[in-house]
Design a protein around this motif. Structure first.
Motif, PDB file in Angstrom:
ATOM      1  N   VAL A 134      21.731  44.682  58.207  1.00  0.00           N
ATOM      2  CA  VAL A 134      21.897  45.685  59.249  1.00  0.00           C
ATOM      3  C   VAL A 134      22.563  46.908  58.649  1.00  0.00           C
ATOM      4  O   VAL A 134      23.661  46.815  58.101  1.00  0.00           O
ATOM      5  CB  VAL A 134      22.750  45.140  60.424  1.00  0.00           C
ATOM      6  N   GLY A 135      21.925  48.042  58.736  1.00  0.00           N
ATOM      7  CA  GLY A 135      22.477  49.274  58.163  1.00  0.00           C
ATOM      8  C   GLY A 135      23.339  50.016  59.155  1.00  0.00           C
ATOM      9  O   GLY A 135      23.193  49.855  60.365  1.00  0.00           O
ATOM     10  N   HIS A 136      24.232  50.842  58.646  1.00  0.00           N
ATOM     11  CA  HIS A 136      25.069  51.686  59.487  1.00  0.00           C
ATOM     12  C   HIS A 136      24.250  52.878  59.954  1.00  0.00           C
ATOM     13  O   HIS A 136      23.565  53.527  59.178  1.00  0.00           O
ATOM     14  CB  HIS A 136      26.286  52.197  58.700  1.00  0.00           C
ATOM     15  N   SER A 137      24.337  53.164  61.242  1.00  0.00           N
ATOM     16  CA  SER A 137      23.660  54.352  61.757  1.00  0.00           C
ATOM     17  C   SER A 137      24.464  55.593  61.428  1.00  0.00           C
ATOM     18  O   SER A 137      25.641  55.511  61.061  1.00  0.00           O
ATOM     19  CB  SER A 137      23.499  54.242  63.289  1.00  0.00           C
ATOM     20  N   GLN A 138      23.852  56.766  61.577  1.00  0.00           N
ATOM     21  CA  GLN A 138      24.543  58.020  61.272  1.00  0.00           C
ATOM     22  C   GLN A 138      25.770  58.195  62.146  1.00  0.00           C
ATOM     23  O   GLN A 138      26.805  58.667  61.708  1.00  0.00           O
ATOM     24  CB  GLN A 138      23.575  59.194  61.491  1.00  0.00           C
ATOM     25  N   SER A 139      25.653  57.743  63.421  1.00  0.00           N
ATOM     26  CA  SER A 139      26.794  57.911  64.332  1.00  0.00           C
ATOM     27  C   SER A 139      27.967  57.046  63.905  1.00  0.00           C
ATOM     28  O   SER A 139      29.117  57.397  64.105  1.00  0.00           O
ATOM     29  CB  SER A 139      26.378  57.554  65.765  1.00  0.00           C
ATOM     30  N   MET A 140      27.681  55.886  63.293  1.00  0.00           N
ATOM     31  CA  MET A 140      28.752  55.027  62.831  1.00  0.00           C
ATOM     32  C   MET A 140      29.487  55.675  61.654  1.00  0.00           C
ATOM     33  O   MET A 140      30.690  55.665  61.570  1.00  0.00           O
ATOM     34  CB  MET A 140      28.172  53.675  62.387  1.00  0.00           C
ATOM     35  N   VAL A 141      28.719  56.244  60.732  1.00  0.00           N
ATOM     36  CA  VAL A 141      29.308  56.805  59.520  1.00  0.00           C
ATOM     37  C   VAL A 141      30.173  58.016  59.824  1.00  0.00           C
ATOM     38  O   VAL A 141      31.200  58.228  59.205  1.00  0.00           O
ATOM     39  CB  VAL A 141      28.194  57.185  58.522  1.00  0.00           C
ATOM     40  N   ASN A 142      29.795  58.807  60.814  1.00  0.00           N
ATOM     41  CA  ASN A 142      30.451  60.085  61.056  1.00  0.00           C
ATOM     42  C   ASN A 142      31.601  60.048  62.066  1.00  0.00           C
ATOM     43  O   ASN A 142      31.998  61.080  62.569  1.00  0.00           O
ATOM     44  CB  ASN A 142      29.418  61.114  61.506  1.00  0.00           C
ATOM     45  N   VAL A 143      32.089  58.862  62.415  1.00  0.00           N
ATOM     46  CA  VAL A 143      33.243  58.804  63.306  1.00  0.00           C
ATOM     47  C   VAL A 143      34.428  59.504  62.640  1.00  0.00           C
ATOM     48  O   VAL A 143      34.763  59.217  61.500  1.00  0.00           O
ATOM     49  CB  VAL A 143      33.604  57.347  63.642  1.00  0.00           C
ATOM     50  N   ARG A 175      38.236  62.343  57.159  1.00  0.00           N
ATOM     51  CA  ARG A 175      37.112  62.310  58.097  1.00  0.00           C
ATOM     52  C   ARG A 175      36.427  60.954  58.193  1.00  0.00           C
ATOM     53  O   ARG A 175      35.638  60.729  59.100  1.00  0.00           O
ATOM     54  CB  ARG A 175      36.063  63.360  57.719  1.00  0.00           C
ATOM     55  N   PHE A 176      36.720  60.025  57.280  1.00  0.00           N
ATOM     56  CA  PHE A 176      35.940  58.804  57.259  1.00  0.00           C
ATOM     57  C   PHE A 176      36.774  57.528  57.250  1.00  0.00           C
ATOM     58  O   PHE A 176      36.266  56.466  56.953  1.00  0.00           O
ATOM     59  CB  PHE A 176      34.986  58.804  56.049  1.00  0.00           C
ATOM     60  N   GLY A 177      38.048  57.629  57.586  1.00  0.00           N
ATOM     61  CA  GLY A 177      38.855  56.419  57.679  1.00  0.00           C
ATOM     62  C   GLY A 177      39.028  55.691  56.371  1.00  0.00           C
ATOM     63  O   GLY A 177      38.877  54.475  56.288  1.00  0.00           O
ATOM     64  N   SER A 178      39.352  56.408  55.311  1.00  0.00           N
ATOM     65  CA  SER A 178      39.552  55.779  54.014  1.00  0.00           C
ATOM     66  C   SER A 178      40.841  54.970  54.023  1.00  0.00           C
ATOM     67  O   SER A 178      41.566  54.941  55.001  1.00  0.00           O
ATOM     68  CB  SER A 178      39.620  56.849  52.922  1.00  0.00           C
ATOM     69  N   THR A 206      35.736  51.260  66.597  1.00  0.00           N
ATOM     70  CA  THR A 206      36.621  51.321  65.438  1.00  0.00           C
ATOM     71  C   THR A 206      37.819  50.403  65.619  1.00  0.00           C
ATOM     72  O   THR A 206      38.257  50.129  66.732  1.00  0.00           O
ATOM     73  CB  THR A 206      37.164  52.750  65.213  1.00  0.00           C
ATOM     74  N   HIS A 207      38.326  49.909  64.511  1.00  0.00           N
ATOM     75  CA  HIS A 207      39.631  49.258  64.482  1.00  0.00           C
ATOM     76  C   HIS A 207      40.603  50.323  63.988  1.00  0.00           C
ATOM     77  O   HIS A 207      40.644  50.622  62.791  1.00  0.00           O
ATOM     78  CB  HIS A 207      39.632  48.075  63.515  1.00  0.00           C
ATOM     79  N   ALA A 208      41.372  50.901  64.889  1.00  0.00           N
ATOM     80  CA  ALA A 208      42.317  51.960  64.503  1.00  0.00           C
ATOM     81  C   ALA A 208      43.744  51.433  64.575  1.00  0.00           C
ATOM     82  O   ALA A 208      44.081  50.612  65.438  1.00  0.00           O
ATOM     83  CB  ALA A 208      42.149  53.175  65.398  1.00  0.00           C
ATOM     84  N   MET A 209      44.571  51.915  63.662  1.00  0.00           N
ATOM     85  CA  MET A 209      45.969  51.494  63.605  1.00  0.00           C
ATOM     86  C   MET A 209      46.837  52.703  63.266  1.00  0.00           C
ATOM     87  O   MET A 209      46.524  53.473  62.358  1.00  0.00           O
ATOM     88  CB  MET A 209      46.147  50.421  62.523  1.00  0.00           C
ATOM     89  N   VAL A 210      47.909  52.883  64.033  1.00  0.00           N
ATOM     90  CA  VAL A 210      48.927  53.874  63.700  1.00  0.00           C
ATOM     91  C   VAL A 210      50.155  53.122  63.219  1.00  0.00           C
ATOM     92  O   VAL A 210      50.646  52.214  63.905  1.00  0.00           O
ATOM     93  CB  VAL A 210      49.271  54.772  64.903  1.00  0.00           C
ATOM     94  N   ASN A 257      51.101  57.118  59.791  1.00  0.00           N
ATOM     95  CA  ASN A 257      49.760  57.029  59.217  1.00  0.00           C
ATOM     96  C   ASN A 257      48.753  56.530  60.250  1.00  0.00           C
ATOM     97  O   ASN A 257      49.021  55.582  60.988  1.00  0.00           O
ATOM     98  CB  ASN A 257      49.769  56.084  58.008  1.00  0.00           C
ATOM     99  N   LEU A 258      47.595  57.196  60.308  1.00  0.00           N
ATOM    100  CA  LEU A 258      46.469  56.748  61.129  1.00  0.00           C
ATOM    101  C   LEU A 258      45.359  56.288  60.194  1.00  0.00           C
ATOM    102  O   LEU A 258      44.904  57.057  59.339  1.00  0.00           O
ATOM    103  CB  LEU A 258      45.955  57.891  62.014  1.00  0.00           C
ATOM    104  N   SER A 259      44.923  55.054  60.335  1.00  0.00           N
ATOM    105  CA  SER A 259      43.811  54.545  59.538  1.00  0.00           C
ATOM    106  C   SER A 259      42.858  53.805  60.463  1.00  0.00           C
ATOM    107  O   SER A 259      43.244  53.330  61.534  1.00  0.00           O
ATOM    108  CB  SER A 259      44.315  53.621  58.427  1.00  0.00           C
ATOM    109  N   TRP A 260      41.613  53.711  60.044  1.00  0.00           N
ATOM    110  CA  TRP A 260      40.640  53.009  60.863  1.00  0.00           C
ATOM    111  C   TRP A 260      39.468  52.536  60.010  1.00  0.00           C
ATOM    112  O   TRP A 260      39.247  53.020  58.915  1.00  0.00           O
ATOM    113  CB  TRP A 260      40.151  53.895  62.004  1.00  0.00           C
ATOM    114  N   ARG A 261      38.726  51.592  60.563  1.00  0.00           N
ATOM    115  CA  ARG A 261      37.482  51.120  59.961  1.00  0.00           C
ATOM    116  C   ARG A 261      36.539  50.742  61.090  1.00  0.00           C
ATOM    117  O   ARG A 261      36.968  50.491  62.217  1.00  0.00           O
ATOM    118  CB  ARG A 261      37.725  49.922  59.042  1.00  0.00           C
TER     119      ARG A 261
END
Length: 245
Positions: free
Chosen positions: A81-90, A131-134, A169-173, A49-53
């Motif tokens: 502080v709001g999330h920019s579009q680039s943050m949301v679309n990783v 697509r959004f690291g759920s 991102t904080h990504a974890m496999v 599993n790959l997950s991220w936030r």
């Protein structure tokens, strides 16, 4: 497998990994390898599993440093502080380069709809594209009941939209064997321009299934990982279909 079945298997396993709450093996630079065969976990379906936030510490800089320089800021209400579009679309994707014992080589990945097969060669299958690291992330299955047909598998992550964002991102496999504790590999190293990362190698070494931490970031895509590990495939430009998106 039901929840109670998982508890029963946990009691019967030969792992000595502490409490159930910390029932995990973390692969690090210092301790970067584990044998599934020696742990009695080289059968059944290995779930990967790959997950991220998104990193929250990067928004607005260092609060402590800001207060030291401007102590009266502590009297002001907190800034939203709001999330920019680039943050949301990783968009991190999970993939796998495979090599079988008969010399067959290829890749399992969302691009091109190369999702693999868990019951036939290459015995690796990708399930879905998040697509959004759920919370569920992206998941891949390896059928270790056919381990004698597998030579090596390189599990990797890459950024589809070409926006370097591993450092945001904080990504974890996480690997979930059919028996015993999960295996975790964190991708917390800062590589702002990296677009791909070789995460973990699963290799059949004289009949023993070895899981080895790689965590090697590269600035290109799958072709660069191929060259790094000597896979020898031919690569072309790929796109996700509407269904994949």
């Amino acid at each position: 497998m039901g929840f109670l079945d998982g508890l029963r298997r946990g009691r019967e396993s030969a792992f000595d990994s502490g409490s159930a709450a910390s029932n995990a093996i973390e692969l690090t630079k210092r301790h970067g390898q584990v044998s599934l065969t020696k742990q009695g976990a080289a059968t059944g379906h290995l779930r990967i599993n790959l997950s991220w936030r998104m990193r929250t510490s990067d928004f607005g800089g260092s609060q402590r440093e800001s207060l030291l320089r401007h102590p009266f800021k502590a009297l002001k209400p907190p800034e939203v502080v709001g999330h920019s579009q680039s943050m949301v679309n990783v968009d991190l994707d999970l993939g796998c380069l495979y090599e079988l014992q008969d010399g067959t080589k290829g890749v399992v990945q969302p691009l091109g709809g190369l999702l693999g097969d868990v019951n036939a060669a290459p015995y690796v299958k990708l399930s879905g594209d998040d697509r959004f690291g759920s919370g569920s992330g992206e998941t891949m299955y390896v059928n270790l009941d056919h381990r004698e047909n597998i030579k090596r598998l390189l599990v990797f992550a890459y950024i589809y939209d070409q926006t370097p964002a591993f450092d945001r991102t904080h990504a974890m496999v996480t690997l979930y064997p059919g028996n015993g504790p999960r295996i975790e590999i964190g991708l917390d190293e800062r590589h702002p321009q990296a677009r791909s990362c070789a995460v973990v190698m699963i290799e059949n070494v004289k009949g023993e299934i070895i899981v080895r931490r790689e965590v090697k970031f590269v600035y290109g895509f799958q072709a660069e990982l191929d060259r790094l590990y000597g896979w020898g495939l031919q690569w072309g430009r790929g796109y996700k279909t509407k269904a994949d998106r």
